[in-house]
Design an enzyme around this catalytic site. Sequence first.
Site, mmCIF file in Angstrom:
data_model
loop_
_atom_site.group_PDB
_atom_site.id
_atom_site.type_symbol
_atom_site.label_atom_id
_atom_site.label_comp_id
_atom_site.label_asym_id
_atom_site.label_seq_id
_atom_site.Cartn_x
_atom_site.Cartn_y
_atom_site.Cartn_z
ATOM 1 C CG ASP A 34 -4.956 11.105 -11.832
ATOM 2 O OD1 ASP A 34 -5.498 10.093 -11.331
ATOM 3 O OD2 ASP A 34 -5.574 11.923 -12.527
ATOM 4 N N GLY A 35 -3.603 8.247 -12.392
ATOM 5 C CA GLY A 35 -3.641 7.341 -13.541
ATOM 6 C C GLY A 35 -3.279 5.893 -13.227
ATOM 7 C CG HIS A 51 -4.293 1.845 -6.458
ATOM 8 N ND1 HIS A 51 -4.307 3.098 -7.027
ATOM 9 C CD2 HIS A 51 -5.591 1.489 -6.322
ATOM 10 C CE1 HIS A 51 -5.565 3.477 -7.208
ATOM 11 N NE2 HIS A 51 -6.358 2.508 -6.798
ATOM 12 C CG LEU A 145 13.683 13.918 -0.289
ATOM 13 C CD1 LEU A 145 13.510 15.168 -1.152
ATOM 14 C CD2 LEU A 145 13.556 12.674 -1.158
HETATM 15 C C1 V0D Z 1 -1.514 4.358 -4.436
HETATM 16 C C2 V0D Z 1 0.365 5.736 -6.346
HETATM 17 C C3 V0D Z 1 3.161 4.765 -1.127
HETATM 18 C C4 V0D Z 1 -0.765 6.461 -5.711
HETATM 19 C C5 V0D Z 1 1.394 5.211 -5.370
HETATM 20 C C6 V0D Z 1 -2.682 5.221 1.582
HETATM 21 C C7 V0D Z 1 -1.889 5.647 -5.110
HETATM 22 C C8 V0D Z 1 0.906 4.027 -4.585
HETATM 23 C C9 V0D Z 1 2.450 5.166 -0.016
HETATM 24 C C10 V0D Z 1 3.005 5.543 1.287
HETATM 25 C C11 V0D Z 1 -0.109 4.711 -2.400
HETATM 26 C C12 V0D Z 1 2.324 6.397 2.132
HETATM 27 C C13 V0D Z 1 2.868 6.769 3.351
HETATM 28 C C14 V0D Z 1 4.105 6.279 3.715
HETATM 29 C C15 V0D Z 1 4.791 5.440 2.893
HETATM 30 C C16 V0D Z 1 4.237 5.058 1.680
HETATM 31 C C17 V0D Z 1 1.104 5.167 -0.409
HETATM 32 C C18 V0D Z 1 -1.176 5.424 -0.386
HETATM 33 C C19 V0D Z 1 -1.261 5.040 -1.699
HETATM 34 C C20 V0D Z 1 -2.447 5.791 0.300
HETATM 35 F F1 V0D Z 1 4.644 6.658 4.888
HETATM 36 N N1 V0D Z 1 2.334 4.537 -2.134
HETATM 37 N N2 V0D Z 1 1.075 4.773 -1.724
HETATM 38 N N3 V0D Z 1 -0.002 5.499 0.271
HETATM 39 N N4 V0D Z 1 -0.229 4.350 -3.745
#
Ligand code: V0D
Length: 255
Positions: A34-35, A51, A145
């Site tokens: 979050d944040g 993000h 992991l």
């Molecule tokens: C945005 C902070 C990696 C949280 C991290 C679709 C919000 C960056 C993934 C990711 C997001 C997901 C699946 C995968 C590989 C990478 C990701 C989302 C948002 C939402 F197989 N970061 N990340 N997915 N954020």
Amino acid sequence: MFHIWKRKAEKSILEPSGWPEGDNIPKHVAIIMDGNGRWAKKRGMPRIAGHHAGMKTVKRVTIAADDIGVEILTLYAFSTENWTRPQEEVDFLMRLPQEFLKIELNELIEKNVQVRMTGWREGLPAHTLQALDEAEAKTKNNTGLILNFALNYGSRREIADAARLLAEDALNGKISLGDITEESLADKLLTANISDPDLLIRTSGELRLSNFMLWQLAYTEFWFSPRFWPAFTKQDFYDAIREYQQRTRRYGGLK
Ligand code: V0D
């Protein structure tokens, strides 16, 4: 000075480097990341920049978890409630999995990491699913992991779905009412093949669960960080692990 440090180090099974060690590393760590939006806003940047920056922390924490022998790392990346955000923010978020994997998948494969997903496929764009499917397929035989992304996930719906599946089995005569137990319900959850989290971390100072793994967190230790997710460090992660080790060591003495 040294003896004070040394005593503290012994007490918290802390290496001078700050690395947690010992045999009490949590098996499954779950994180509510979050944040990101607030981190960006504080810098005069759009929310999506936060993000994007958050992906660097995903990488950092994945390596940190792998280094100390965590077996499962679940990251709450997108909730079923997040669809109500502005369309352009949702569109941007849905491109992050492929962007992340384009850069990191090879290294994850090298590190023997298994990529998985907990959540509903329905509603996710085809390009997002394609990236997730490719990552899961290419890492399914890895034994290191488990990097588990909670994506399009919501806990109340998960529990309601499980109740419906059990009711269906009962109506069809496959099970009797007496077969509806904690275990059989847990088997119908999206996490049926994954152990409950031992430690939950939430960043950015918010002290709530936001519909995340309500059933699975029944006995989990909670740790909250005031830090926004993009600013969350490897040391912050290890601080959480060390505190977990101390808490369970105390409770372990009573058992
Ligand atoms: C945005 C902070 C990696 C949280 C991290 C679709 C919000 C960056 C993934 C990711 C997001 C997901 C699946 C995968 C590989 C990478 C990701 C989302 C948002 C939402 F197989 N970061 N990340 N997915 N954020």
